[in-house]
Design an enzyme around this catalytic site. Structure first.
Site: not given
Length: 688
Positions: A30, A265, A419, A481
């Site tokens: 890049h 890019h 998290e 869960h």
């Protein structure tokens, strides 16, 4: 150009030309971002960064993170110019096998790389962790007139990073914590792989960061206004109670025929483009990898300035040692990565006379004991402190002093419902040095943090993830869960230890090995429901990752299990005994650690001669390496009281015994020798 000379512009153009050459020779990479960010990179490394390239691990060095890690040609060039162990030949070996200039920056591969970046959003989140670590270490060790730990963390980031959710999580927390030592440069070139950001990313980034509590600065002409870049960085350093983001307007691929577009890019420049680029910048188009002496001189001066800064720091530390010998000794121990003498004696041990409790409660007891003897242990929970049971008595929260909620000397973190950000921040804390971080959530929600957990392992960082509510045993919360598949993907990650202890001694062993494993992260899975203390468990046995819990001669079957299913399997062993079937019982709390034991030991635990049945309230995926038959869950869990959930899936002593009988009968009927699954035709093939 205030404070700058024409040589600075030459250095900037040198970086641009080198970026084109580095990517061009590899025919991969890049070039656009390195060319666009060359001015700010030059200003930062030549005027602001405090580093000693001859000692890349000096604890009070400034940290630099390239969050847009695809632009790593830029970082490798800077490291080369600044005198790190990155030679011109290393630049020419960019993205090649076994080079120290891989396709994205990797911690431990290249001197001067602080964290592994590339997956977008991770680097800026790591940077928050690095800034937190500095703030904490400074609060613990600095004294009046002795600012031993006062470095900055600088991070380059781009549109891609700021679109990733993990960056939002971490940056939101950084603003709350008022981390004035964190300075981000946002490469606002309005280009991603898909093209102009107008197609997907039109939010007001500045207003977003203001709402987080960051200071926001601007540089409108990031391609050439290096005086404005310098002024913005100086302004950012003055702000002590806010992190700063500098919105830097740049042109991607500056100087290329395709500058400003997405074509530059992620692909090398064409040969004719590189030729015109070099002519434009005053270089010989027939030369490659050219660096003028004047450019080396600028960076040599910066490196010498950094080396002098370290020598001054050493003098300061000597004076500090004379006045504060205890603190100096403690800082030295931590920086060197040594654990306190005898710390492991704090680990609790258990016998069958001790009460049955959930292993999350056993974990709480262990953390509380360790917090007293390991001052470098820091961590917290993703808004589940009362469920994860991770906060020890008298713990102080890590908070900005002005909040009235704690101080930077606090060791307990309130990560909030973040998290992924939590795990990435812990990676940064671990990478800083001198600290052992842990995060905590339900095992199921470690999946939310998967990208950062993977990078913990790839980066060889000692990060602990405390993962409670580890199975269908959490009961009424149900399938949303209950982590049926989570263990399988965690066990599949190289250099990650997934622990699932069955009782108190195994819990202590999981912490013992995790803390001793300086270059391996761990996920420790703990139960909500109560578990009995097992008669034949011990820290020493469990620390091998797997061991024989119940032995019997001439066994008909071996049952192997983990965690909360081990007591159920023990009940099955007793039932089988009453039917005249001899069953051994093996507990393997950690596959990764068990696999590291000698072949002789592993075969003593899982020998040939009798079939092996695995039992676990998870997907059975992965158990084929240890057992001939597997009993577990084929789909999702269920909502209800935990004992009824286990009963629904027949994971009970009766259900296990019934399947063990079938396994015994099947293999007796076959009448063929039964070999351990550990025995492989490829055993003698070298891993080298």
């Amino acid at each position: 150009m205030s404070g700058f000379t024409q040589n600075d512009q030459v250095a900037i153009n040198t970086i641009r030309a080198l970026a084109a050459d580095v990517v061009g020779k590899a025919n991969s990479g890049h070039p656009g971002a390195p060319m666009g960010m060359a001015p700010v990179a030059h200003v930062l490394f030549s005027k602001f960064m405090r580093f000693n390239s001859k000692n890349p691990k000096w604890i009070n060095r400034d940290r630099f993170v390239l969050s847009n890690g695809h632009a790593c040609a830029l970082q490798y060039i800077l490291l080369h110019l600044a005198g790190y162990k990155v030679s011109m030949d290393d630049l020419k070996a960019f993205r090649q096998i076994d080079s120290i200039t891989p396709g994205h920056p990797e911690l431990g591969v290249t001197d001067g790389i602080e964290v592994t970046t590339g997956p977008l959003g991770q680097g800026i989140s790591n940077a928050v962790g690095l800034a937190i670590a500095q703030a904490h270490m400074g609060a613990v060790f600095n004294k009046d007139n002795f600012n031993l730990i006062d470095n900055y963390t600088y991070v380059f980031t781009g549109d891609g990073c700021l679109q990733e959710g993990v960056a939002s999580e971490a940056c939101s927390l950084a603003g709350h914590l008022k981390l004035g030592n964190l300075i981000a440069v946002y490469d606002d070139n309005k280009i991603t792989i898909d093209g102009d950001t107008a197609v997907s990313f039109t939010e007001d980034v500045e207003q977003r960061f203001k709402s987080y509590g960051w200071e926001v600065l601007h540089v409108e002409k990031g391609d050439d206004d290096i005086a404005a870049i310098e002024a913005a960085l100086k302004e950012a350093q003055k702000t002590k109670d806010q992190p700063t983001i500098i919105n830097l307007k740049t042109t991607i691929g500056f100087g290329s025929l395709k500058q400003g577009g997405h074509d530059v890019h992620g692909a090398p420049l064409k040969k004719d483009d590189i030729t015109q680029l070099k002519k434009k910048f005053g270089f010989n188009p027939d030369e490659t990898f050219a660096v003028p002496k004047e450019t080396y001189d600028i960076y040599n001066a910066a490196a010498e300035k950094g080396a002098k800064a370290e020598e001054e720091w050493k003098t300061l530390f000597k004076q500090y040692s004379e006045k504060y010998p205890k603190e100096a000794s403690e800082l030295t121990r931590r920086v060197e990565g040594r654990l306190p003498e005898g710390w492991e004696k704090a680990l609790p041990t258990y016998t069958t006379s001790d009460a049955a409790v959930g292993s999350r409660k056993l974990s709480e007891t262990t953390i509380s004991k360790l917090a007293e003897v390991l001052p470098e242990l820091v961590g917290g929970s993703a808004d589940l402190t009362g469920s994860n049971l991770t906060r020890w008595k008298n713990a102080e929260d890590f908070q900005h002093p002005s909040s009235g909620l704690g101080s930077y000397a606090g060791r307990y973190f309130r990560f909030g419902v973040r998290e992924h950000g939590m795990a990435a921040i812990c990676n940064g804390i671990a990478a800083y040095g001198g600290l052992i971080p842990f995060g905590a959530t339900f095992l199921n929600f470690v999946s939310y943090a998967a990208g950062a957990v993977r990078l913990s392992a790839l980066s060889h960082l000692r990060v602990l993830q405390v993962a409670t509510h580890d199975s269908i045993g959490l009961g009424e919360d149900g399938p949303t869960h209950q982590p049926v598949e989570t263990a399988a993907w965690l066990r599949a990650i190289p250099n990650l230890a997934f622990w699932r202890p069955a009782d108190g001694n195994e819990t202590s062993a999981s912490y013992l090995v995790s803390i001793l494993s300086q270059h391996t992260p761990s996920v420790l899975a703990f139960s909500r429901q109560n578990l009995p203390q097992l008669a034949n468990s011990s820290i020493e046995k469990a620390a091998k990752g797997g061991y024989v819990l119940e032995e019997v001669e001439n066994a008909d079957v071996t049952i192997v299990s983990t965690g909360s299913e081990v007591p159920l399997a023990l009940g099955a062993v007793e039932q089988l005994k009453s039917k005249g079937i001899k069953a051994r019982l093996v507990s393997i709390p950690c596959f990764e650690v068990f696999d590291s034991q000698s072949r002789e030991y592993r075969l003593s635990v899982l020998p040939s001669g009798a079939p092996i049945l695995s039992v676990e309230a998870y997907s059975t995926f992965g158990w084929g390496q240890y057992s001939h038959d597997h009993f577990g869950l084929k789909a999702w869990g269920a909502s209800g009281p935990y004992d009824q959930v286990y009963k629904k899936f027949d994971i009970t002593p009766e259900g296990i015994a019934k399947r063990a009988e079938k396994v015994v009968a099947f293999y007796k009927k076959r009448g063929q020798p039964v070999f351990s699954p550990l025995i492989s035709a490829l055993d003698d093939i070298s891993d080298e």
